[in-house]
Motif scaffolding. Structure first.
Motif, short mmCIF file in Angstrom:
data_model
loop_
_atom_site.label_atom_id
_atom_site.label_comp_id
_atom_site.label_asym_id
_atom_site.label_seq_id
_atom_site.Cartn_x
_atom_site.Cartn_y
_atom_site.Cartn_z
N THR A 1 0.62 -1.17 -0.20
CA THR A 1 -0.27 -0.11 -0.08
C THR A 1 1.05 1.50 -0.14
O THR A 1 0.68 2.11 -0.74
CB THR A 1 -1.16 -0.01 1.13
OG1 THR A 1 -1.44 -0.97 1.13
CG2 THR A 1 -1.93 1.46 1.08
N LYS A 2 1.97 1.00 0.90
CA LYS A 2 2.92 2.78 1.27
C LYS A 2 3.21 2.58 -0.27
O LYS A 2 3.75 3.55 -0.85
CB LYS A 2 3.19 2.16 1.73
CG LYS A 2 3.10 2.23 3.35
CD LYS A 2 3.72 2.48 4.23
CE LYS A 2 3.42 2.17 5.94
NZ LYS A 2 4.14 1.87 6.58
N ALA A 3 3.83 1.39 -0.80
CA ALA A 3 4.52 1.59 -2.33
C ALA A 3 3.73 2.06 -3.11
O ALA A 3 3.93 3.31 -4.24
CB ALA A 3 5.31 0.10 -2.98
N THR A 4 1.97 1.94 -3.47
CA THR A 4 1.72 2.83 -4.35
C THR A 4 1.26 3.78 -3.86
O THR A 4 0.87 4.89 -5.33
CB THR A 4 -0.22 1.30 -4.32
OG1 THR A 4 0.30 0.40 -4.40
CG2 THR A 4 -0.44 2.00 -5.38
N PHE A 5 1.14 4.39 -2.44
CA PHE A 5 1.42 5.42 -2.54
C PHE A 5 2.45 6.08 -3.17
O PHE A 5 2.24 7.65 -3.84
CB PHE A 5 0.87 5.63 -0.38
CG PHE A 5 -0.41 5.68 -0.13
CD1 PHE A 5 -1.48 5.27 -1.27
CD2 PHE A 5 -0.62 6.06 1.03
CE1 PHE A 5 -2.82 4.54 -1.06
CE2 PHE A 5 -2.22 5.44 1.79
CZ PHE A 5 -3.10 5.19 0.64
N ALA A 6 3.23 6.00 -3.11
CA ALA A 6 4.62 6.39 -3.40
C ALA A 6 4.84 6.61 -4.91
O ALA A 6 5.19 8.03 -5.48
CB ALA A 6 6.38 5.65 -3.35
N SER B 1 2.26 -7.34 -14.27
CA SER B 1 3.36 -6.31 -14.98
C SER B 1 3.69 -5.45 -13.66
O SER B 1 4.73 -5.09 -13.49
CB SER B 1 3.76 -6.19 -16.85
OG SER B 1 2.87 -5.52 -17.50
N GLU B 2 2.49 -4.54 -14.67
CA GLU B 2 2.49 -3.16 -13.58
C GLU B 2 2.53 -2.76 -12.63
O GLU B 2 3.36 -2.24 -11.40
CB GLU B 2 1.09 -2.94 -14.26
CG GLU B 2 1.32 -2.26 -16.14
CD GLU B 2 0.66 -1.39 -16.81
OE1 GLU B 2 -0.10 -0.10 -16.27
OE2 GLU B 2 -0.59 -2.17 -17.77
N PHE B 3 1.74 -4.27 -11.59
CA PHE B 3 1.57 -4.57 -10.04
C PHE B 3 2.84 -4.21 -9.62
O PHE B 3 3.45 -3.70 -9.18
CB PHE B 3 0.62 -5.30 -9.96
CG PHE B 3 1.09 -5.75 -8.46
CD1 PHE B 3 0.68 -4.96 -7.16
CD2 PHE B 3 1.76 -7.38 -8.05
CE1 PHE B 3 0.23 -5.75 -5.99
CE2 PHE B 3 1.45 -7.61 -7.14
CZ PHE B 3 0.71 -6.49 -6.01
N LYS C 1 10.18 -1.51 -7.25
CA LYS C 1 10.75 0.09 -7.29
C LYS C 1 10.08 0.34 -6.30
O LYS C 1 11.55 0.65 -5.21
CB LYS C 1 9.91 1.15 -8.49
CG LYS C 1 10.44 2.24 -8.54
CD LYS C 1 10.28 3.32 -9.73
CE LYS C 1 10.91 4.90 -9.89
NZ LYS C 1 10.02 5.85 -10.53
N TYR C 2 9.26 0.21 -5.91
CA TYR C 2 9.27 0.62 -4.39
C TYR C 2 9.19 0.23 -3.67
O TYR C 2 8.86 0.16 -1.59
CB TYR C 2 7.53 1.74 -4.52
CG TYR C 2 7.47 2.29 -5.19
CD1 TYR C 2 8.02 3.75 -4.97
CD2 TYR C 2 6.91 2.36 -6.92
CE1 TYR C 2 8.08 5.19 -6.13
CE2 TYR C 2 6.60 3.75 -8.05
CZ TYR C 2 7.59 4.92 -7.16
OH TYR C 2 7.84 5.49 -8.66
N ALA C 3 8.43 -0.87 -3.56
CA ALA C 3 8.96 -1.87 -1.42
C ALA C 3 9.52 -3.65 -2.11
O ALA C 3 8.45 -3.95 -2.49
CB ALA C 3 7.07 -2.54 -2.09
#
Length: 534
Positions: free
Chosen positions: A177-182, A408-410, A416-418
């Motif tokens: 969740t934090k990665a998606t927020f980033a 692929s996008e997920f 990248k972020y998590a």
């Protein structure tokens, strides 16, 4: 230090892992008793959704919260509401796309949309109202509601860190969740407002602690809304959300009441619907003469097993053993022995608690037992599963899941972020990822005058929110999607309450391939897309 512990566990043999899980089941040092995680009866909670006040949308145009069908996406591509796959790449922002959306009831709604952040969404404001609400936001200097400033939006979540396997279930979900927020913040946030997340731990999913978390998140942390809700108590907080008029986006739909609650906007099929879809697959593909059921003692899982029984009994299959298990079983050896004695062709499980089924698989391997036509069940689509299950179930275990694996996008966002999620992503991480994208798009459609009531009106106006093509799922929060029954299925069979995917467990290496495709999980060759109705 935490990462080292994680990967140490992943490297362990399944038997060792299972033994550790037995010792930690539902404890987590919380001191709560083993019944704390049990869900309150679903029937008693239905009144919460009915009693919840309707959103008051000041200055907003009237919206149809009934059967309206829209065209929308989760920041990726517009979708034909008949269930067709997304037709354009979100990267082509600013390109034109025409979509003619037709609901299964025969109603048609056409839209010409820009492929971009709010492509296909039906705004709650007309032009004059947009201007008026922009002026209101300016007068308030962007501080339009609790948790919202001109440059930030604070969201909250509740997580059961004390549950068994919490380090493999809850931590990756929170990191995702934090990665998606980033990723959202890196592309400008929501109209310039950056997203942040406050997490509250309710132990093993204890109802009283979960309610206390909501009180804290609202009263102390001043959050605008909830994003996700990974707790057994998610079905027990409807009255709390109504009390605080607090929307919860991207909930995991453990209970069907989450779909019935106007304050909740799940991004996952409910467990009862999963049971219907799985049972249809068993009827169509396995074609058993006899079957066994393993059912968690919580009311929602009991209803799920009842839904399986209704489908399979109608097909002529005979139930020879139904076992009801607690959430903190220390051993499943006796249950394995009981299934061996009953000798069903196949077993279907609706337990939702991964630790319980891991114990069953490990102890079945120790006893050399497995039903001749395999085992299937829900909520075990996870990158780490192979290291927990081992070789014994390979080639003869199936799980149904809301999203395609892994996307692929997920996976690009997670990688990248998590980075700590490598090898630990699971389908609830996917659900929270999509929930964050749904929130982003709906909040952008609302405009600068962002309030809870206006957000809920936007989410409830019948639009369809779709994931990217690689995850291949869509949701709407219309009356038809939120209602219905097993006998009267009003939901669209091509949306997330009617359609899922079935994967076969093949090898112990179940970590995603570099391109985001699944490894160790094979789309079932006989029926990959499964439905609640056939």
């Amino acid at each position: 230090m935490r990462r080292a512990k994680k990967h140490g566990l992943l490297a362990a043999l399944p038997l060792v892992v299972s033994a550790a899980l037995v010792l930690s089941a539902c404890g987590g040092g919380s001191g709560s008793d083993e019944n704390a995680a049990q869900q309150e009866p679903a029937a008693a909670l239905d009144t919460a959704a009915e009693a919840a006040p309707a959103p008051d949308v000041s200055g907003a145009a009237p919206v149809d919260t009934g059967t309206a069908e829209g065209v929308a996406d989760a920041g990726l591509a517009p979708v034909d509401a008949t269930g067709a796959a997304p037709v354009a790449d979100a990267a082509k922002s600013g390109s034109r796309a025409k979509t003619n959306a037709k609901s299964e009831s025969g109603k048609t709604k056409a839209a010409t949309t820009e492929v971009g952040d709010t492509a296909g969404l039906t705004g709650i404001d007309n032009a004059a109202q947009r201007a008026a609400n922009a002026k209101i936001a300016a007068q308030k200097n962007g501080a339009t509601d609790m948790g919202v400033t001109k440059d930030s939006i604070k969201l909250g979540t509740v997580s059961m860190h004390g549950v068994a396997l919490g380090n493999l279930i809850v931590n990756p979900m929170l990191n995702g969740t934090k990665a998606t927020f980033a990723s959202i913040n890196d592309r400008g946030g929501v109209l310039g407002r950056r997203l942040s997340l406050v997490d509250c731990d309710d132990g093993p999913g204890e109802v009283s602690r979960s309610k206390a978390c909501i009180k804290k998140l609202v009263g102390q942390d001043k959050v605008f809304a909830l994003l996700g809700y990974l707790s057994w108590a998610s079905a027990s907080v409807h009255s709390d959300l109504a009390q605080y008029r607090l929307p919860a986006v991207g909930t995991w739909a453990y209970s069907q009441t989450e779909w019935q609650d106007p304050y909740m906007f799940p991004t996952h099929m409910s467990m009862i619907h999963e049971a219907m879809a799985n049972a249809q697959w068993v009827k169509n593909v396995v074609k058993p003469k006899t079957y066994g059921l393993i059912c968690l003692t919580s009311p929602e899982m009991q209803l799920s097993c009842d839904a399986v029984k209704k489908v399979l009994d109608a097909s002529g299959a005979q139930l020879v053993k139904r076992m009801d298990v607690g959430i903190s079983e220390t051993s499943m050896s006796a249950q394995v022995l009981a299934m061996r004695a009953a000798n069903p062709d196949t077993i279907v499980h609706y337990v939702i608690n991964p630790a319980t089924i891991v114990k069953f698989m490990v102890e079945a391997a120790q006893q050399g037992y497995y039903p001749p036509k395999g085992i299937s069940g829900n909520h075990l689509a996870a990158e780490v599963l192979g290291q927990l299950f081992g070789k014994h179930p390979a080639g003869r275990y199936w799980t149904n899941t809301t999203y395609k694996l892994w996307g692929s996008e997920f996976m690009a966002v997670m990688n990248k972020y998590a980075r700590g999620n490598k090898g630990l992503n699971h389908h609830i991480v996917q659900a929270n990822y999509v929930g964050a994208l749904v929130f982003e798009r709906a909040a952008k459609a609302v405009g600068p005058n962002l309030t809870r009531e206006r957000l809920m009106a936007q989410l409830s106006n019948g639009d369809v929110y779709a994931s990217d093509a690689s995850l291949d799922q869509r949701f709407s929060y219309s009356k038809a999607e939120r209602g219905g029954s097993q006998e009267n299925q009003t939901w669209n069979r091509n949306y997330g309450q009617g359609r899922e995917f079935m994967y076969k467990y093949n090898t112990t290496n179940t970590a995603s391939n570099p391109d985001g495709s699944p490894n160790g999980w094979q789309p079932d060759p006989d029926q990959f897309i499964i439905y609640t109705d056939k």
